[in-house]
Design a protein around this motif. Sequence first.
Motif, PDB file in Angstrom:
ATOM      1  N   MET A   1       0.235  -1.161   0.123  1.00 10.76           N
ATOM      2  CA  MET A   1      -0.041  -0.004  -0.238  1.00 10.76           C
ATOM      3  C   MET A   1       0.748   1.356   0.213  1.00 10.76           C
ATOM      4  SD  MET A   1      -3.409   1.773   0.651  1.00 10.76           S
ATOM      5  CE  MET A   1      -4.376   0.354   0.775  1.00 10.76           C
ATOM      6  N   ASP A   2       0.658   1.963  -0.672  1.00 13.06           N
ATOM      7  CA  ASP A   2       1.268   2.871  -0.737  1.00 13.06           C
ATOM      8  C   ASP A   2       0.834   4.374   0.221  1.00 13.06           C
ATOM      9  OD1 ASP A   2       2.698   2.827  -2.990  1.00 13.06           O
ATOM     10  OD2 ASP A   2       1.526   3.836  -4.410  1.00 13.06           O
ATOM     11  N   THR A   3       1.647   4.891   0.523  1.00 10.00           N
ATOM     12  CA  THR A   3       1.331   6.620   1.512  1.00 10.00           C
ATOM     13  C   THR A   3       1.544   7.580   1.180  1.00 10.00           C
ATOM     14  OG1 THR A   3       1.634   5.126   3.001  1.00 10.00           O
ATOM     15  CG2 THR A   3       1.247   6.375   3.804  1.00 10.00           C
ATOM     16  N   LEU A   4       0.178   8.692   0.953  1.00 10.56           N
ATOM     17  CA  LEU A   4       0.723  10.083   0.855  1.00 10.56           C
ATOM     18  C   LEU A   4       1.035  10.533   1.720  1.00 10.56           C
ATOM     19  CD1 LEU A   4       0.890  11.707  -1.714  1.00 10.56           C
ATOM     20  CD2 LEU A   4      -1.337  11.881  -1.387  1.00 10.56           C
ATOM     21  N   VAL A   5       2.004  11.693   2.415  1.00 10.01           N
ATOM     22  CA  VAL A   5       1.611  12.275   3.864  1.00 10.01           C
ATOM     23  C   VAL A   5       2.153  13.989   2.842  1.00 10.01           C
ATOM     24  CG1 VAL A   5       2.885  12.490   6.115  1.00 10.01           C
ATOM     25  CG2 VAL A   5       3.372  10.514   5.053  1.00 10.01           C
ATOM     26  N   SER A   6       1.074  14.675   3.185  1.00 15.71           N
ATOM     27  CA  SER A   6       0.916  15.700   3.226  1.00 15.71           C
ATOM     28  C   SER A   6       1.174  17.124   4.616  1.00 15.71           C
ATOM     29  CB  SER A   6      -0.286  16.508   2.224  1.00 15.71           C
ATOM     30  OG  SER A   6      -1.023  16.219   3.013  1.00 15.71           O
ATOM     31  N   VAL A  24       5.030  13.846   0.233  1.00 15.39           N
ATOM     32  CA  VAL A  24       5.836  13.045   0.320  1.00 15.39           C
ATOM     33  C   VAL A  24       4.833  11.877  -0.555  1.00 15.39           C
ATOM     34  CG1 VAL A  24       8.002  11.542   1.068  1.00 15.39           C
ATOM     35  CG2 VAL A  24       7.281  13.763   1.545  1.00 15.39           C
ATOM     36  N   LEU A  25       5.757  10.871  -1.148  1.00 15.02           N
ATOM     37  CA  LEU A  25       4.967   9.418  -1.529  1.00 15.02           C
ATOM     38  C   LEU A  25       5.499   8.649  -1.490  1.00 15.02           C
ATOM     39  CD1 LEU A  25       2.109   7.943  -3.291  1.00 15.02           C
ATOM     40  CD2 LEU A  25       3.566   8.114  -5.101  1.00 15.02           C
ATOM     41  N   VAL A  26       5.078   7.181  -0.529  1.00 18.09           N
ATOM     42  CA  VAL A  26       5.918   6.818   0.004  1.00 18.09           C
ATOM     43  C   VAL A  26       5.597   5.044  -0.355  1.00 18.09           C
ATOM     44  CG1 VAL A  26       6.443   4.865   1.728  1.00 18.09           C
ATOM     45  CG2 VAL A  26       6.945   7.506   1.785  1.00 18.09           C
ATOM     46  N   VAL A  31      11.275   6.586  -0.780  1.00 17.42           N
ATOM     47  CA  VAL A  31      10.561   8.091  -0.781  1.00 17.42           C
ATOM     48  C   VAL A  31      10.234   7.429  -3.009  1.00 17.42           C
ATOM     49  CG1 VAL A  31      10.474  10.198  -1.719  1.00 17.42           C
ATOM     50  CG2 VAL A  31      11.722   9.294   0.477  1.00 17.42           C
ATOM     51  N   ALA A  32       8.878   7.505  -3.110  1.00 18.04           N
ATOM     52  CA  ALA A  32       8.320   7.525  -4.791  1.00 18.04           C
ATOM     53  C   ALA A  32       8.805   8.824  -5.428  1.00 18.04           C
ATOM     54  CB  ALA A  32       7.617   6.455  -4.919  1.00 18.04           C
ATOM     55  N   ASP A  33       7.809  10.042  -4.170  1.00 17.52           N
ATOM     56  CA  ASP A  33       7.402  11.459  -5.098  1.00 17.52           C
ATOM     57  C   ASP A  33       7.884  12.161  -3.802  1.00 17.52           C
ATOM     58  OD1 ASP A  33       6.897  12.794  -7.277  1.00 17.52           O
ATOM     59  OD2 ASP A  33       5.282  12.241  -7.738  1.00 17.52           O
ATOM     60  N   VAL A  34       8.399  13.433  -4.493  1.00 15.30           N
ATOM     61  CA  VAL A  34       7.906  14.683  -3.525  1.00 15.30           C
ATOM     62  C   VAL A  34       7.729  15.418  -4.033  1.00 15.30           C
ATOM     63  CG1 VAL A  34      10.184  14.539  -3.137  1.00 15.30           C
ATOM     64  CG2 VAL A  34       9.458  16.036  -1.305  1.00 15.30           C
ATOM     65  N   GLY A  35       7.225  16.468  -3.281  1.00 15.71           N
ATOM     66  CA  GLY A  35       7.150  17.637  -4.468  1.00 15.71           C
ATOM     67  C   GLY A  35       5.951  18.473  -4.149  1.00 15.71           C
ATOM     68  N   PRO A  36       4.947  20.093  -4.518  1.00 11.55           N
ATOM     69  CA  PRO A  36       3.918  20.477  -4.233  1.00 11.55           C
ATOM     70  C   PRO A  36       3.001  19.203  -3.513  1.00 11.55           C
ATOM     71  CG  PRO A  36       4.736  21.485  -6.237  1.00 11.55           C
ATOM     72  CD  PRO A  36       5.439  20.523  -5.291  1.00 11.55           C
ATOM     73  N   ARG A  37       1.783  19.604  -3.133  1.00 11.82           N
ATOM     74  CA  ARG A  37       0.906  18.831  -2.820  1.00 11.82           C
ATOM     75  C   ARG A  37      -0.166  17.929  -3.897  1.00 11.82           C
ATOM     76  NH1 ARG A  37      -4.136  18.963  -1.776  1.00 11.82           N
ATOM     77  NH2 ARG A  37      -3.769  21.436  -1.656  1.00 11.82           N
ATOM     78  N   ALA A  42      -1.812  13.874  -7.553  1.00 17.03           N
ATOM     79  CA  ALA A  42      -2.726  13.331  -8.418  1.00 17.03           C
ATOM     80  C   ALA A  42      -1.886  12.720  -9.558  1.00 17.03           C
ATOM     81  CB  ALA A  42      -2.705  15.377 -10.022  1.00 17.03           C
ATOM     82  N   ARG A  43      -0.487  12.052  -9.215  1.00 14.67           N
ATOM     83  CA  ARG A  43       0.750  11.212  -9.663  1.00 14.67           C
ATOM     84  C   ARG A  43       0.445   9.848  -9.035  1.00 14.67           C
ATOM     85  NH1 ARG A  43       4.149  15.944 -10.064  1.00 14.67           N
ATOM     86  NH2 ARG A  43       5.480  14.858  -8.397  1.00 14.67           N
ATOM     87  N   ALA A  44      -0.396   9.943  -7.605  1.00 15.10           N
ATOM     88  CA  ALA A  44      -0.302   9.009  -7.084  1.00 15.10           C
ATOM     89  C   ALA A  44      -1.672   8.349  -6.944  1.00 15.10           C
ATOM     90  CB  ALA A  44      -1.123   9.629  -4.818  1.00 15.10           C
TER      91      ALA A  44
END
Length: 400
Positions: A1-6, A24-26, A31-37, A42-44
């Motif tokens: 399961m992916d995790t998105l922390v904002s 941050v997308l985990v 860390v799979a992705d990091v940037g503006p929420r 949108a990419r998650a």
Amino acid sequence: MDTLVSARRVLLGPPGELIDDGAVLVRDGVVADVGPRAEVAARAPHAVAGYSCPGGTVLPGLIDAHVHLVLDAGPDPVATLAATDDTALVRDMAERAVRLLDTGVTTVRDLGDRNHLAVRLRGEIAAGRLPGPRILTAGSPVTAPGGHCWFLGGEARGAEAIRETVRRNVEHGVDVVKVMATGGGLTRGGPAIWQAQFTEEELRLVVEEAGRAGLPVAAHAHGTPGIAAAVAAGVATVEHCTWMGPGGFDVREDLVAEIAARGIAVCPAAGPGWRGFARRFGAERAEEMFTRMRRMHERGVRLLTGTDAGVGHAVFDDFVSSLEFFEHIGFSPAEIVVLATHGTAQALGIGHDTGRLRPGCRADLVAVDGDPLTDLQALRAVRLVLQGGRPHLVGAASRR
């Protein structure tokens, strides 16, 4: 399961690198992705587990570079250790590890345990069977017979015994080798805290044997002769580095310059009760000690964050009070945050995979209320910790 922390802000690790309204997308522990929420969301994937800290901050997990999980931080931790069998001790160590994780600490360097129990706990945590920070363990510190922390099982006299003690630790899978270059206050009846326990040649044996296994050496050293011998031997870090002598402090400025030039890091190991130095040594002498650490930093010596958690009254759940030591000697909150994450990770040789939030790095991160770049006390309001991507809820981070 992916995790998105904002959060309101995401600190990436290196000085000045942050993202407003970031996320941050985990995935799979990294860390799979990091940037503006909005962009990361949108990419998650659609079925992502989300945690939001809208008024707070996400930053790399904190690093405590000097702990002793086998000790209970009570008034007589050595006596308590002696009275505790290994089965109970592992259980106690696991509980202390959770307390560290609760404060946002995702990596610790355990610099002395008994019977390699920290190696066992490291494996349980790494496998996800127990919660806790990532552990870099030293096993039994190399010490002189009857020397500082002899009760941890690392006594050695003579070249072959020193090498064999290092080899035994290596065989058990340690991450770092610890040597007691001087005496210490924890060991009753042992050598004086300033007294050297090994010659430069003996410390070189420790460094050489550890080097064969690709491991760094951390040297406990309060007294100036022990500091000098450890630096000449080529250790990676000096723990405490208080420049003590039989008659007071004995700072060698040439040696400070050599520590900086060699890139040797210094861990003051100022516990949460560091202000108590003034009660024990006198206010003037304590301030002299604190000022010296600031001057070492100004001369280019790399410092590490560490608490000496486990020794008397150095508790496992008050990391911020230890960080306040650096505030006292002139660091800004923003500088302390970098030091406790990216800076200490780099100095310990693990900066390639932790201490920063970049795709491909370990998902070691913490979400707190407020802004620790302007107020260090924000680090007390931990809401969520991810260690190796595994969520550990502490407070009121909201899940969506």
